[in-house]
Scaffold this motif. Structure first.
Motif, PDB file in Angstrom:
ATOM      1  N   UNK A   1       0.790  -1.224   0.000  1.00 40.28           N
ATOM      2  CA  UNK A   1       0.000   0.000   0.000  1.00 40.28           C
ATOM      3  C   UNK A   1       0.822   1.274   0.000  1.00 40.28           C
ATOM      4  N   UNK A   2       1.833   1.352   0.836  1.00 37.39           N
ATOM      5  CA  UNK A   2       2.595   2.597   0.962  1.00 37.39           C
ATOM      6  C   UNK A   2       3.382   2.896  -0.308  1.00 37.39           C
ATOM      7  N   UNK A   3       4.068   1.885  -0.863  1.00 36.24           N
ATOM      8  CA  UNK A   3       4.868   2.108  -2.072  1.00 36.24           C
ATOM      9  C   UNK A   3       3.989   2.405  -3.275  1.00 36.24           C
ATOM     10  N   UNK A   4       2.861   1.685  -3.396  1.00 36.92           N
ATOM     11  CA  UNK A   4       1.969   1.955  -4.530  1.00 36.92           C
ATOM     12  C   UNK A   4       1.344   3.345  -4.402  1.00 36.92           C
ATOM     13  N   UNK A   5       1.012   3.740  -3.174  1.00 43.95           N
ATOM     14  CA  UNK A   5       0.463   5.086  -2.961  1.00 43.95           C
ATOM     15  C   UNK A   5       1.507   6.150  -3.276  1.00 43.95           C
ATOM     16  N   UNK A   6       2.762   5.877  -2.932  1.00 44.90           N
ATOM     17  CA  UNK A   6       3.848   6.806  -3.258  1.00 44.90           C
ATOM     18  C   UNK A   6       3.987   6.941  -4.776  1.00 44.90           C
ATOM     19  N   UNK A   7       3.912   5.829  -5.501  1.00 47.49           N
ATOM     20  CA  UNK A   7       3.999   5.873  -6.967  1.00 47.49           C
ATOM     21  C   UNK A   7       2.827   6.658  -7.544  1.00 47.49           C
ATOM     22  N   UNK A   8       1.627   6.443  -6.978  1.00 52.08           N
ATOM     23  CA  UNK A   8       0.430   7.137  -7.464  1.00 52.08           C
ATOM     24  C   UNK A   8       0.575   8.639  -7.306  1.00 52.08           C
ATOM     25  N   UNK A   9       0.937   9.103  -6.105  1.00 53.39           N
ATOM     26  CA  UNK A   9       0.998  10.541  -5.862  1.00 53.39           C
ATOM     27  C   UNK A   9       2.209  11.194  -6.543  1.00 53.39           C
ATOM     28  N   UNK A  10       3.254  10.421  -6.802  1.00 54.60           N
ATOM     29  CA  UNK A  10       4.376  10.959  -7.586  1.00 54.60           C
ATOM     30  C   UNK A  10       3.906  11.253  -9.007  1.00 54.60           C
ATOM     31  N   UNK A  11       3.149  10.303  -9.595  1.00 55.32           N
ATOM     32  CA  UNK A  11       2.628  10.543 -10.941  1.00 55.32           C
ATOM     33  C   UNK A  11       1.633  11.694 -10.947  1.00 55.32           C
ATOM     34  N   UNK A  12       0.736  11.709  -9.944  1.00 53.44           N
ATOM     35  CA  UNK A  12      -0.276  12.770  -9.877  1.00 53.44           C
ATOM     36  C   UNK A  12       0.390  14.147  -9.795  1.00 53.44           C
ATOM     37  N   UNK A  13       1.462  14.257  -9.001  1.00 56.75           N
ATOM     38  CA  UNK A  13       2.164  15.537  -8.858  1.00 56.75           C
ATOM     39  C   UNK A  13       2.809  15.959 -10.169  1.00 56.75           C
ATOM     40  N   UNK A  14       3.522  15.029 -10.824  1.00 58.53           N
ATOM     41  CA  UNK A  14       4.172  15.348 -12.100  1.00 58.53           C
ATOM     42  C   UNK A  14       3.128  15.669 -13.159  1.00 58.53           C
ATOM     43  N   UNK A  15       2.025  14.933 -13.144  1.00 58.47           N
ATOM     44  CA  UNK A  15       0.951  15.149 -14.128  1.00 58.47           C
ATOM     45  C   UNK A  15       0.370  16.554 -14.009  1.00 58.47           C
ATOM     46  N   UNK A  16       0.248  17.052 -12.761  1.00 57.47           N
ATOM     47  CA  UNK A  16      -0.310  18.389 -12.578  1.00 57.47           C
ATOM     48  C   UNK A  16       0.630  19.471 -13.098  1.00 57.47           C
ATOM     49  N   UNK A  17       1.911  19.338 -12.796  1.00 62.44           N
ATOM     50  CA  UNK A  17       2.877  20.336 -13.266  1.00 62.44           C
ATOM     51  C   UNK A  17       4.292  19.834 -12.961  1.00 62.44           C
ATOM     52  N   UNK A  18       5.241  20.242 -13.796  1.00 57.77           N
ATOM     53  CA  UNK A  18       6.631  19.836 -13.612  1.00 57.77           C
ATOM     54  C   UNK A  18       7.296  20.823 -12.655  1.00 57.77           C
ATOM     55  N   UNK A  19       7.050  20.639 -11.372  1.00 54.49           N
ATOM     56  CA  UNK A  19       7.659  21.493 -10.355  1.00 54.49           C
ATOM     57  C   UNK A  19       8.061  20.631  -9.172  1.00 54.49           C
ATOM     58  N   UNK A  20       9.228  20.920  -8.610  1.00 51.94           N
ATOM     59  CA  UNK A  20       9.718  20.150  -7.467  1.00 51.94           C
ATOM     60  C   UNK A  20       8.774  20.278  -6.281  1.00 51.94           C
ATOM     61  N   UNK A  21       8.191  21.474  -6.086  1.00 49.07           N
ATOM     62  CA  UNK A  21       7.323  21.669  -4.918  1.00 49.07           C
ATOM     63  C   UNK A  21       6.071  20.792  -5.006  1.00 49.07           C
ATOM     64  N   UNK A  22       5.596  20.535  -6.239  1.00 52.82           N
ATOM     65  CA  UNK A  22       4.440  19.658  -6.379  1.00 52.82           C
ATOM     66  C   UNK A  22       4.812  18.211  -6.113  1.00 52.82           C
TER      67      UNK A  22
END
Length: 585
Positions: free
Chosen positions: A457-478
């Protein structure tokens, strides 16, 4: 009877037919039995109703006093207000995203009428197929929306298509390179969205001064196109593997005994679902449509482009998978009814009018832009932030509902993106299930489950939110925001697992209520920092809350109010369970 009609109008099922009671009678009864006894008429909840009648008007009054003409800071943000249409009041139209939608709403409604009317005429007069019309109209709309930049989009589309087609015999490689290229497009677009055509080939120089389309920033909306690109590739590779036996074939949906695929004389693909009783049946279950056994030839370039450029959903979704879209172009689902469309249209109109009233009476967006909260109390600052978040929620909900309504009128039933009011959330996990729900379902299907789901759960959730952040915008803060979200989720995950064994105890919902209040504060502060008050306003709010007498008094009262609100949220979900509904958010 009137209350029943109002309840039906506001019900989850009226919002989205997918949110109906479970069809499996045994599982439905088990869920009903798991729900607690009704609490709506208890003394405890009657006290809560009185609290709501006092607190909610105070919240509205506080937001208005901090952002209206009566505020001593009014002169600082008055210049951002525009002439309004409600009783001569000005309107806060200072949010650029919603202003673009609001100012162009009549044009969008005209486009809806033109598209759906023209489609009906063409289907009747020329006997064409729905996806063929979607292809032609979609390509025309693509050019009109993005002009010469549509060539950049087409380059991405064709590259993605040929990755899947060329690697179909090696589905593992196909999926890998689909993801590599898909994520790469976000970085390519961020750095080269306006790269001159003449620098690629000199004879293409005239394109650089050509029509750029109604929406010049094509890359902003390409992110939604990317989700459809990946969906097509994944669905095609899975289907090709099933047909060729490269990978184990998943069990067929429970409706089937077997699927029959045939070609009619006109060479139009026809998908018939044969059930045990031998009759043709439409797949009303969304999960069954995700794996609908389409003919392999249906995964063609024409259907791919029709799906990608499907006009009602092209700009911002909601997202529907390729398999589901293709199935619905051949079968009108029983959920598409005139009554359902009218009910949904009325709810859309209600949301638009709610937004208009808020923008005419509570100018919190302008206040936030000018940071005009000097000498405001902690209560007022918190209401500036809270109503800002409500406006953010509404400004996303309203366009999504218009586009979904457009698709429904066109005969395509897509998932509802917002199924809970922003103020009706107490869990970070549940919040992300109800916010942009079609994207959440897409992420579950193509990222979370393939990577192991709840088993990791934790690793898959980390992968999900990493993609979601990059998908929203290419910024380190996201990206850091995405990782922080996962960090905030960990305590909730472990607390839920630990306390679940006590859920029959009388004190259980009160302990859950205290945890939910903590969750709400975390979510509010994170979102206030990111979307409303910024660093200065958030720091001022926190200092005032804990370092001043008025702030401490507000904090105590706010925690009590949140605890009461959470108990009502709990009971609403228990009430849904008693109807056999559990949307897990």
């Amino acid at each position: 009877m009137q209350w029943d009609n109002i309840g039906s109008f506001l019900s989850l099922q009226a919002l989205d037919s997918r949110l109906k009671p479970r069809s499996d009678n045994k599982r439905r009864q088990k869920m009903i039995m798991s729900a607690g006894r009704p609490l709506w008429n208890t003394v405890e909840f009657k006290f809560y109703y009185v609290a709501f009648l006092i607190v909610v008007p105070l919240m509205i009054k506080s937001a208005m006093s901090a952002s209206n003409e009566t505020s001593p800071n009014y002169y600082r943000f008055e210049g951002l207000l525009s002439p309004g249409w409600i009783f001569g009041r000005k309107v806060d139209n200072s949010d650029s995203q919603y202003r673009f939608f609001r100012d162009n709403l009549p044009l969008l409604i005209g486009l809806v009428v033109m598209h759906t009317s023209l489609k009906r005429v063409c289907l009747f007069a020329f006997k064409t197929t729905r996806n063929r019309f979607d292809l032609v109209f979609g390509l025309i709309f693509l050019i009109g929306a993005h002009g010469v930049s549509s060539l950049r989009i087409m380059a991405h589309l064709l590259t993605n298509y040929y990755i899947a087609k060329s690697l179909k015999r090696h589905p593992g490689y196909g999926r890998f390179f689909t993801w590599v290229y898909g994520i790469s497009t976000l970085f390519i677009n961020d750095n080269f969205r306006a790269y001159p055509f003449g620098n690629i080939l000199p004879f293409l120089s005239p394109l650089d001064s050509s029509f750029k389309g109604i929406i010049a920033r094509w890359d902003v909306f390409f992110n939604f196109t990317l989700l459809r690109m990946i969906s097509f590739n994944m669905d095609f590779l899975a289907r090709y593997s099933d047909v060729t036996g490269k990978e184990p074939t998943p069990s067929p949906p429970p409706c089937f005994e077997k699927p029959a695929l045939s070609r009619s004389a006109s060479s139009t693909t026809k998908l018939e679902t044969i059930c045990e009783n031998g009759s043709n049946s439409i797949l009303t279950d969304e999960h069954a449509r995700l794996a609908a056994p389409h003919h392999i030839q249906d995964y063609s370039l024409a259907n791919y482009l029709a799906y990608i450029t499907y006009t009602p959903l092209f700009i911002a979704g909601p997202i529907i998978t390729f398999n589901d879209y293709l199935y619905q172009t051949k079968h009108l689902l029983p959920t598409i009814t005139r009554k359902g469309i009218i009910m949904y249209a009325l709810r859309f109109l209600f949301c638009v009018l709610t937004m208009e009233v808020v923008l005419h009476y509570i100018y919190v967006v302008a206040v936030s832009k000018t940071k005009a909260w000097d000498n405001d109390t902690p209560f007022q600052i918190s209401m500036i932030g809270l109503f800002n978040l409500n406006i953010v929620w509404l400004k996303l909900l309203i366009p999504w509902r218009l586009f979904r309504l457009w698709a429904m009128v066109d005969g395509i039933d897509v998932p509802e993106n917002m199924i809970r009011c922003m103020n009706n959330n107490y869990s970070a996990l549940a919040f992300w299930r109800s916010w942009h729900r079609s994207f959440n379902k897409w992420v579950l299907r193509y990222i979370y489950i393939p990577l192991g789901g709840s088993n990791n759960r934790i690793l898959t959730t980390l992968a999900v939110f990493s993609f979601v952040a990059i998908w929203h915008d290419i910024e380190l803060k996201l990206l850091l925001w995405g990782w922080l979200i996962v960090l905030f989720l960990i305590p909730e995950i472990f607390a839920t697992q630990y306390f679940s064994k006590y859920q029959r105890k009388p004190w259980y919902r009160f302990v859950c209520g205290a945890g939910a209040v903590s969750n709400i504060w975390l979510m509010m502060i994170a979102n206030l920092f990111g979307f409303c008050l910024g660093y200065d306003g958030t720091v001022k709010l926190i200092k005032d809350m804990f370092l001043t007498f008025d702030g401490i008094k507000f904090t105590v009262c706010a925690n009590a109010a949140l605890f009461i609100a959470v108990q009502v949220m709990f009971e609403q979900r228990e009430s849904e369970k008693r109807q056999g509904i559990n949307v897990k958010c």
